[in-house]
Design an enzyme around this catalytic site. Sequence first.
Site, PDB file in Angstrom:
ATOM      1  N   PRO A  94       7.477  -3.317   0.277  1.00  0.00           N
ATOM      2  CA  PRO A  94       7.164  -4.435   1.178  1.00  0.00           C
ATOM      3  C   PRO A  94       6.612  -5.648   0.420  1.00  0.00           C
ATOM      4  CG  PRO A  94       5.582  -2.642   1.447  1.00  0.00           C
ATOM      5  CD  PRO A  94       6.665  -2.136   0.553  1.00  0.00           C
ATOM      6  N   GLU A 121       1.842   6.234  -0.403  1.00  0.00           N
ATOM      7  CA  GLU A 121       1.214   4.915  -0.575  1.00  0.00           C
ATOM      8  C   GLU A 121       1.981   4.043  -1.568  1.00  0.00           C
ATOM      9  OE1 GLU A 121      -1.043   3.152   1.093  1.00  0.00           O
ATOM     10  OE2 GLU A 121      -0.751   4.855   2.432  1.00  0.00           O
ATOM     11  N   ARG A 159      29.720  -3.875   2.567  1.00  0.00           N
ATOM     12  CA  ARG A 159      30.718  -4.540   3.415  1.00  0.00           C
ATOM     13  C   ARG A 159      31.193  -5.863   2.821  1.00  0.00           C
ATOM     14  NH1 ARG A 159      29.196  -8.133   7.181  1.00  0.00           N
ATOM     15  NH2 ARG A 159      30.527  -7.417   8.874  1.00  0.00           N
ATOM     16  N   ASP A 174      30.714 -14.432   9.572  1.00  0.00           N
ATOM     17  CA  ASP A 174      29.551 -13.675  10.006  1.00  0.00           C
ATOM     18  C   ASP A 174      28.301 -14.547   9.981  1.00  0.00           C
ATOM     19  OD1 ASP A 174      30.704 -11.256  10.511  1.00  0.00           O
ATOM     20  OD2 ASP A 174      30.262 -10.404   8.539  1.00  0.00           O
TER      21      ASP A 174
HETATM   22  N1  SAH Z   1       1.010   0.908   0.171  1.00  0.00           N
HETATM   23  C1  SAH Z   1       2.236   0.166   0.021  1.00  0.00           C
HETATM   24  C2  SAH Z   1       3.234   0.533   1.086  1.00  0.00           C
HETATM   25  C3  SAH Z   1       3.784   1.923   0.946  1.00  0.00           C
HETATM   26  S1  SAH Z   1       4.998   2.279   2.148  1.00  0.00           S
HETATM   27  C4  SAH Z   1       1.929  -1.326   0.115  1.00  0.00           C
HETATM   28  O1  SAH Z   1       1.027  -1.692   0.870  1.00  0.00           O
HETATM   29  O2  SAH Z   1       2.619  -2.124  -0.515  1.00  0.00           O
HETATM   30  C5  SAH Z   1       5.889   3.564   1.355  1.00  0.00           C
HETATM   31  C6  SAH Z   1       7.215   3.166   0.755  1.00  0.00           C
HETATM   32  O3  SAH Z   1       8.079   2.693   1.764  1.00  0.00           O
HETATM   33  C7  SAH Z   1       7.151   2.051  -0.277  1.00  0.00           C
HETATM   34  O4  SAH Z   1       6.875   2.548  -1.549  1.00  0.00           O
HETATM   35  C8  SAH Z   1       8.540   1.441  -0.188  1.00  0.00           C
HETATM   36  O5  SAH Z   1       9.467   2.099  -1.031  1.00  0.00           O
HETATM   37  C9  SAH Z   1       8.939   1.690   1.262  1.00  0.00           C
HETATM   38  N2  SAH Z   1       8.804   0.501   2.098  1.00  0.00           N
HETATM   39  C10 SAH Z   1       7.874   0.292   3.050  1.00  0.00           C
HETATM   40  N3  SAH Z   1       8.035  -0.888   3.657  1.00  0.00           N
HETATM   41  C11 SAH Z   1       9.116  -1.450   3.090  1.00  0.00           C
HETATM   42  C12 SAH Z   1       9.796  -2.695   3.301  1.00  0.00           C
HETATM   43  N4  SAH Z   1       9.382  -3.580   4.195  1.00  0.00           N
HETATM   44  N5  SAH Z   1      10.890  -2.951   2.531  1.00  0.00           N
HETATM   45  C13 SAH Z   1      11.311  -2.062   1.606  1.00  0.00           C
HETATM   46  N6  SAH Z   1      10.697  -0.884   1.371  1.00  0.00           N
HETATM   47  C14 SAH Z   1       9.625  -0.569   2.096  1.00  0.00           C
END
Ligand code: SAH
Length: 262
Positions: A94, A121, A159, A174
């Site tokens: 994220p 995490e 795609r 698209d």
């Molecule tokens: N503690 C981390 C979040 C971990 S969520 C932080 O605050 O940054 C667990 C996993 O889910 C992450 O390692 C990632 O691979 C995935 N993930 C969660 N949200 C995501 C998002 N918005 N985009 C892509 N991957 C995501």
Amino acid sequence: MKIDILTLFPQMFQGPFRTGIFQRAIDRKLVGVNIHNIRDYTHDKHHTVDDYAYGGGAGMILKPESIFEAVESIKPDISIEEKDDELPVILLTPQGRLFSQEIALELSKYSHLIFICGRYEGVDERVREHLVTDEISIGDYVLSGGELAAMVMVDAVVRLLPGVLGSEASSLDDSHSNGLLEYSQYTRPAVYREWAVPEVLLSGNHAQIAKWRREQAIIRTLERRPELLDKANLNLEERRLINRLSTSSYAREYKGQNWLNK
Ligand code: SAH
């Protein structure tokens, strides 16, 4: 294109890649997807992939060793040709740059992609610092794992590969491909519950239809996502149309209607 995905939950990938255009792309060898279980790259009896965070705090962190080894086991397979451009090793997080159609197009140019799905995490910072070449988020929210994010990205990229969609042209209009949302689409019947398809679409006049669609796309984008218009490739006449629509009561009056026929 070759795609390698590192995950703790390989079974999650069973469905999406065995359906529709994706299955067809695999059958026609336009794309090959390999799913790797990170746990297979552990060496201890318990196949440990995570551990407590240094410094304390709730939740577990994915250890670096098995992730490094998994990526390194994939890399020697790369052909000489592919070594010319850097092989993207993408961490789903994220905290990454926000995924978009533009990034999908950028990634579709590579012959090989590696995705790392985090869990719990997240992953040890050294993976980010010394292994990955790109970090991507699919939106400003937190998922419980990177798997769904990887599926979203792989779907959007595949795609775009030549030959995957039925017709080469079908992804050009698209939404988000040209900075505009797509125009409204209709199919048979021409009248359903007294709701008729816009006349111009039945006219057979291709120039008129193209013009109408272009205008619909512009109006629709103005109504729903005006900020996209800044980047759209519009001619002077189209810019004027937007000014007219956005500065007067014109927009309200013609909202959702075929303003051309008024
Ligand atoms: N503690 C981390 C979040 C971990 S969520 C932080 O605050 O940054 C667990 C996993 O889910 C992450 O390692 C990632 O691979 C995935 N993930 C969660 N949200 C995501 C998002 N918005 N985009 C892509 N991957 C995501």
